[in-house]
Scaffold this active site. Structure first.
Site, PDB file in Angstrom:
ATOM      1  N   ARG A 104     -38.999  52.483  -1.491  1.00  0.00           N
ATOM      2  CA  ARG A 104     -38.174  53.583  -2.011  1.00  0.00           C
ATOM      3  C   ARG A 104     -37.928  53.287  -3.475  1.00  0.00           C
ATOM      4  O   ARG A 104     -37.337  52.256  -3.825  1.00  0.00           O
ATOM      5  CB  ARG A 104     -36.853  53.688  -1.248  1.00  0.00           C
ATOM      6  N   HIS A 131     -40.629  62.969  -0.346  1.00  0.00           N
ATOM      7  CA  HIS A 131     -39.981  62.250   0.756  1.00  0.00           C
ATOM      8  C   HIS A 131     -40.718  62.611   2.057  1.00  0.00           C
ATOM      9  O   HIS A 131     -40.168  63.273   2.947  1.00  0.00           O
ATOM     10  CB  HIS A 131     -38.506  62.660   0.830  1.00  0.00           C
ATOM     11  N   GLN A 134     -39.321  61.974   5.732  1.00  0.00           N
ATOM     12  CA  GLN A 134     -38.258  62.884   6.156  1.00  0.00           C
ATOM     13  C   GLN A 134     -38.857  64.195   6.660  1.00  0.00           C
ATOM     14  O   GLN A 134     -38.448  64.710   7.708  1.00  0.00           O
ATOM     15  CB  GLN A 134     -37.303  63.153   4.989  1.00  0.00           C
ATOM     16  N   ASP A 220     -30.545  70.557   0.345  1.00  0.00           N
ATOM     17  CA  ASP A 220     -30.358  69.140   0.055  1.00  0.00           C
ATOM     18  C   ASP A 220     -29.335  69.040  -1.077  1.00  0.00           C
ATOM     19  O   ASP A 220     -28.963  70.053  -1.680  1.00  0.00           O
ATOM     20  CB  ASP A 220     -31.715  68.535  -0.374  1.00  0.00           C
ATOM     21  N   CYS A 260     -31.480  66.695   5.229  1.00  0.00           N
ATOM     22  CA  CYS A 260     -31.956  65.317   5.416  1.00  0.00           C
ATOM     23  C   CYS A 260     -30.812  64.313   5.457  1.00  0.00           C
ATOM     24  O   CYS A 260     -30.981  63.208   5.961  1.00  0.00           O
ATOM     25  CB  CYS A 260     -32.958  64.961   4.329  1.00  0.00           C
ATOM     26  N   ARG A 288     -36.229  60.469  12.672  1.00  0.00           N
ATOM     27  CA  ARG A 288     -36.841  59.566  11.682  1.00  0.00           C
ATOM     28  C   ARG A 288     -37.332  58.308  12.397  1.00  0.00           C
ATOM     29  O   ARG A 288     -38.411  57.790  12.113  1.00  0.00           O
ATOM     30  CB  ARG A 288     -35.806  59.158  10.616  1.00  0.00           C
TER      31      ARG A 288
HETATM   32  N1  NVA Z   1     -33.053  64.412  -2.646  1.00  0.00           N
HETATM   33  C1  NVA Z   1     -32.233  63.294  -2.226  1.00  0.00           C
HETATM   34  C2  NVA Z   1     -32.645  62.856  -0.862  1.00  0.00           C
HETATM   35  C3  NVA Z   1     -31.851  61.710  -0.295  1.00  0.00           C
HETATM   36  C4  NVA Z   1     -32.338  61.272   1.050  1.00  0.00           C
HETATM   37  C5  NVA Z   1     -32.362  62.163  -3.227  1.00  0.00           C
HETATM   38  O1  NVA Z   1     -33.484  61.929  -3.698  1.00  0.00           O
HETATM   39  O2  NVA Z   1     -31.363  61.532  -3.547  1.00  0.00           O
HETATM   40  N1   CP Z   2     -32.447  61.134   4.558  1.00  0.00           N
HETATM   41  C1   CP Z   2     -32.552  59.896   4.062  1.00  0.00           C
HETATM   42  O1   CP Z   2     -33.614  59.468   3.615  1.00  0.00           O
HETATM   43  O2   CP Z   2     -31.398  59.173   4.120  1.00  0.00           O
HETATM   44  P1   CP Z   2     -31.096  57.777   3.420  1.00  0.00           P
HETATM   45  O3   CP Z   2     -31.001  58.020   1.951  1.00  0.00           O
HETATM   46  O4   CP Z   2     -29.805  57.346   4.023  1.00  0.00           O
HETATM   47  O5   CP Z   2     -32.215  56.819   3.739  1.00  0.00           O
END
Ligand code: NVA
Ligand code: CP
Length: 307
Positions: A104, A131, A134, A220, A260, A288
């Site tokens: 990540r 992502h 997800q 989101d 998500c 997930r």
């Molecule tokens: N769009 C959000 C998703 C978090 C799971 C982010 O990138 O922070």
């Molecule tokens: N939806 C998701 O990826 O959650 P986290 O940021 O908690 O991993």
């Protein structure tokens, strides 16, 4: 077995997703019945986090344990990655010691460079651009709740971010439509995310127009990780893009709501929607685990059964 990475949604074909989903359904049932299934004994997953996470870490770590393997959590806050060791060198070293790597991070390019120098499969656990894990879980959830997603319509309301991009890629793989409604200045760039065409996506100025008669409404956060500096401006720009009961009422009466998570009630979604009867967010979060277990099995062992 040929080395296969999962960096964006289009890295698997529809036929491969159908296989992975079949395995995920089987693994979910085994999990619920406390049936032991350990195909990944002696295999190790390294998880590299450059951003915060609850679900992604937990689902990969628990998932690897449940498959009989082990996982190691690495953060850029306390590894040499955070002190400037080149991504390429890190990839060469880490991939000599483990069997699978999940990352990540921020720029998608970091993930791509890592994968290019890795001897083992690399999985995208979220970048600024995508992502895919997800969306894999989301599509599995839709199918579980309502059946085939092909030919259906999804409304994406709010920020054109990593989640939105992965939904748009998924629409081409599974042949459904995405209505995107975002404020002026937040536009989809089909070329940048490698869309084949625009047949599966339509942009709407009005979120109310975008949700009319759709089968799935999703949104989101307005401020994704890495965009904190724009928080105040974004709250102004997105003020009319909260998915509330009035908006949900315009969708098909059988429509589901997805997010998500983590969610901000009162910003991108109203509490009575996310906590209401059309919301499937908890099933979505749980899936997930099951879909990523099936993905890890597939990347490491290939197809182990005919479907
Ligand atoms: N769009 C959000 C998703 C978090 C799971 C982010 O990138 O922070
Ligand atoms: N939806 C998701 O990826 O959650 P986290 O940021 O908690 O991993």
């Amino acid at each position: 077995m040929q080395l296969k990475h999962y960096l964006q949604f289009t890295d698997l074909s529809r036929e491969e997703y159908e296989y992975v989903f079949e395995r995920a359904r089987w693994m979910k049932q085994a999990f619920k019945q406390y049936r032991q299934y350990w195909p990944l004994v002696d295999r190790t997953l390294a998880m590299i986090f450059d951003k915060n996470s609850t679900r992604t870490r937990l689902s990969f770590e628990a998932g690897m344990n449940q498959l009989g393997g082990t996982s190691i959590y690495l953060s850029t806050r306390d590894t040499q990655l955070g002190r400037g060791e080149p991504v390429e060198d890190s990839a060469r070293v880490i991939s000599r010691m483990v069997d699978l790597i999940m990352i990540r991070t921020y720029e998608h390019d970091i993930l791509q460079r890592f994968a290019q120098h890795s001897r083992v499969p690399v999985i995208n656990g979220l970048t600024d651009d995508y992502h895919p894990c997800q969306i894999m879980g989301d599509i599995f959830t839709y199918i579980e709740q309502r059946g085939d997603i092909a030919g259906k319509t999804v409304a994406w309301i709010g920020d054109v971010n990593n989640m939105c991009n992965s939904w748009l890629q998924a629409a081409e793989v599974f042949d459904f439509k995405v209505h995107v409604s975002a404020p002026p200045g937040y536009n989809v760039d089909p070329g940048q995310i490698g869309l084949v065409g625009t047949a599966n996506f339509e942009a709407f100025c009005s979120p109310h127009e975008a949700v009319k008669n759709v089968d799935l409404v999703t949104t989101d956060v307005w401020i994704s990780m890495g965009f904190e500096a724009e928080a105040e401006q974004r709250k102004v720009d997105f003020a009319d893009f909260c998915v509330d009961a009035e908006m949900m009422a315009l969708a098909d009466r059988n429509a589901v709501f997805m997010h998500c998570l983590p969610a901000h009630r009162g910003e991108e979604v109203a509490a009575d929607v996310i906590d209401g009867p059309q919301s499937v967010v908890w099933e979505e979060a749980e899936n997930r685990l099951h879909t990523q277990k099936a993905l890890m099995e597939y990347l490491l062992l290939g197809k182990i059964q005919d479907t």
